[in-house]
Design an enzyme around this catalytic site. Structure first.
Site, mmCIF file in Angstrom:
data_model
loop_
_atom_site.group_PDB
_atom_site.id
_atom_site.type_symbol
_atom_site.label_atom_id
_atom_site.label_comp_id
_atom_site.label_asym_id
_atom_site.label_seq_id
_atom_site.Cartn_x
_atom_site.Cartn_y
_atom_site.Cartn_z
ATOM 1 N N CYS A 97 3.011 -1.386 -12.676
ATOM 2 C CA CYS A 97 3.323 -0.759 -13.514
ATOM 3 C C CYS A 97 4.590 -1.105 -14.556
ATOM 4 C CB CYS A 97 4.257 0.776 -12.608
ATOM 5 S SG CYS A 97 5.311 0.756 -11.736
ATOM 6 N N ALA A 139 0.521 -1.090 0.107
ATOM 7 C CA ALA A 139 -0.161 -0.275 -0.090
ATOM 8 C C ALA A 139 0.519 1.716 0.331
ATOM 9 C CB ALA A 139 -0.552 -0.416 1.096
ATOM 10 N N GLY A 195 -1.435 5.573 -2.245
ATOM 11 C CA GLY A 195 -2.408 6.332 -3.461
ATOM 12 C C GLY A 195 -3.341 5.727 -3.584
ATOM 13 N N LYS A 196 -3.002 4.505 -4.258
ATOM 14 C CA LYS A 196 -4.314 3.227 -4.208
ATOM 15 C C LYS A 196 -5.368 3.136 -2.791
ATOM 16 C CE LYS A 196 -2.544 1.622 -7.905
ATOM 17 N NZ LYS A 196 -1.223 1.712 -7.676
#
Ligand code: SAM
Length: 458
Positions: free
Chosen positions: A237, A117, A121-122
């Site tokens: 990513c 985490a 951001g998420k």
């Protein structure tokens, strides 16, 4: 702006034939594109976006609260940034909102684990989407990254989040506990090449393989904690198939999972890919849309044990006197107040049992709202209380202008005439920044040392 960027040739080779890859356009976007700045506003700390930022502002098409900014302001010197009015987040990642909306009923009480985490951001995005009776466990395994995660959760003013510092395998004992698990996996990072040149230097084919093995390990470790019919969301990513489509195929072979096809609009230019075993994944190519490289997919679990709670509840109640005192600071009507070694936490009543259980089984770094501490029987409010929506608006405080707000955030001594003696909240445009304690001869600045702005304004 033109940059000389050397994308590793083995990566380019490996991407030939991958859906959406266009070598010339891909190389071009890495050398010529201007950086993209995007932010996501806090839905409950609503500010007119045009009042905060100048220049042109456009919506991130797949997000309810995401915006592209044409100019990158100095976020450090914007008090609203420190008040948690917005989070600076890369636009592609905001697609997690779509994944959740399309796979679960967000109006229901859900238990969600965001396993990887930090910096948050998420997690802050997910928290904004959840109902009040849903619980988010926001976990980070790397010690140095847990605090920034906790700080961002506090700044976002969350009450239904538990921040943990655990290895993925520690969650296996919570068999069938979570409705949703988000694994935003550590990866080789090629999706960040456009904005982070160090990611290029660190990239290697060997690291792609190591990352894909680690991703499998993480997923296998956490899978038991997902309940039957629960949703697992996997993202990276990285552009490498070994970390994207191949992981989907490994997942659907190793576990009883059904891949979920998502809806995307053609004008979003997100590329749906199909793996060898016909699992759908979603690629975000920077030459096709305004965002960094990103990959995401979702599965529903077909089997799983029912969660059995064998833990005996432990209560750590506060005295009636302290509860009455707290009542004058915050709305405690739906809160269970707990004294954890002198720190006074407010946990949502509806989730009290879950909070207690997780406190007993995991390394909990933060939970609910830290209201304050008892020091020599006196209640000292915590910074988190100032940032929380639970704090009463009538708590003594004062509005300050931008330059006083910055001086406060730099933890300098500030002079504000006419304040009530004792604890006061410093507010900027109606948003809380933190506490000061007003003594007869001076004002003590209680902005947390570790959060203070270290730079001087240019
Ligand atoms: N989800 C975050 C966000 O949106 O702000 C970004 C997460 S980043 C892509 C991946 C995270 O995984 C990092 O915080 C990293 O420290 C963590 N990580 C590294 N190794 C890990 C491991 N073995 N197990 C679980 N998480 C790990």
């Amino acid at each position: 702006m033109f940059r000389k960027v050397q994308i590793p040739q083995p990566l380019i080779q490996s991407l030939q034939g991958v859906e959406g890859f266009d070598e010339a356009a891909f190389l071009n976007v890495h050398t010529s594109a201007t950086p993209i700045t995007s932010i996501r506003v806090h839905p409950q700390k609503s500010e007119a976006i045009h009042d905060i930022f100048s220049g042109s502002i456009e919506r991130v098409p797949w997000s309810s609260h995401g915006y592209y900014l044409s100019e990158r302001p100095s976020f450090t010197f914007d008090p609203l940034f420190h008040a948690g009015c917005y989070y600076v987040q890369e636009a592609s990642s905001m697609f997690i909102e779509q994944v959740l909306q399309q796979t679960v009923d967000l109006s229901k009480p859900l238990k969600i684990l965001d396993l990887c985490a930090a910096p948050g951001g998420k997690s802050t995005l997910i928290q904004s989407l959840l109902s009040k009776s849903s619980l988010l466990v926001s976990n980070e395994v790397i010690r140095q990254r847990v605090n920034v995660l906790k700080d961002n959760i506090v700044k976002w003013g969350c009450n239904n989040v538990i921040v943990t510092h655990n290895d993925p395998r520690d969650f296996a004992k919570l068999k069938g506990f979570f409705d949703v698990i988000v694994v935003d996996a550590p990866c080789s990072g090629s999706g960040l090449f456009k904005k982070d040149e160090d990611a290029i230097k660190e990239w290697s084919e060997n690291n792609v393989i190591l990352c894909s093995q680690r991703q499998q390990r993480i997923l296998a470790d956490v899978m038991p904690a997902l309940k039957e019919n629960g949703i697992i969301i996997y993202s990276t990513c990285s552009y490498s198939k070994e970390e994207d489509e191949d992981i989907l195929d490994w997942l659907s072979t190793a576990f009883s999972l059904s891949n979920i096809r998502l809806d995307t609009k053609p004008e979003w230019h997100i590329v749906e890919t199909t793996s060898q075993l016909r699992n759908y994944g979603y690629r975000f190519w920077p030459h096709l849309l305004r965002g960094e490289g990103f990959f995401v997919a979702a599965f529903r679990k077909n089997d799983g044990e029912k969660f059995k709670n064998k833990t005996r509840f432990v209560s750590r109640p506060v005295t009636r006197q302290l509860a009455m005192q707290l009542d004058s600071w915050m709305d405690i009507s739906e809160q269970e107040l707990q004294n954890v070694k002198g720190s006074i936490y407010a946990w949502p009543k509806v989730m009290y049992e879950d909070y207690d259980l997780l406190l007993q089984h995991l390394r909990v770094v933060y939970s609910g709202t830290l209201a304050g501490a008892l020091v020599h029987n006196k209640f000292i409010p915590d910074h988190a209380l100032a940032m929380s929506p639970l704090i009463h608006t009538e708590v003594s405080g004062t509005e300050v202008d931008a330059s006083t707000a910055i001086a406060y955030l730099q933890r300098k001594n500030i002079e504000i005439p006419g304040l009530d003696a004792g604890w006061n909240v410093i507010r900027y445009r109606g948003h809380n920044l933190g506490w000061v304690n007003v003594l007869p001869t001076r004002i003590n600045n209680y902005y947390p040392k570790e959060l203070r702005i270290l730079k001087e304004k240019p």
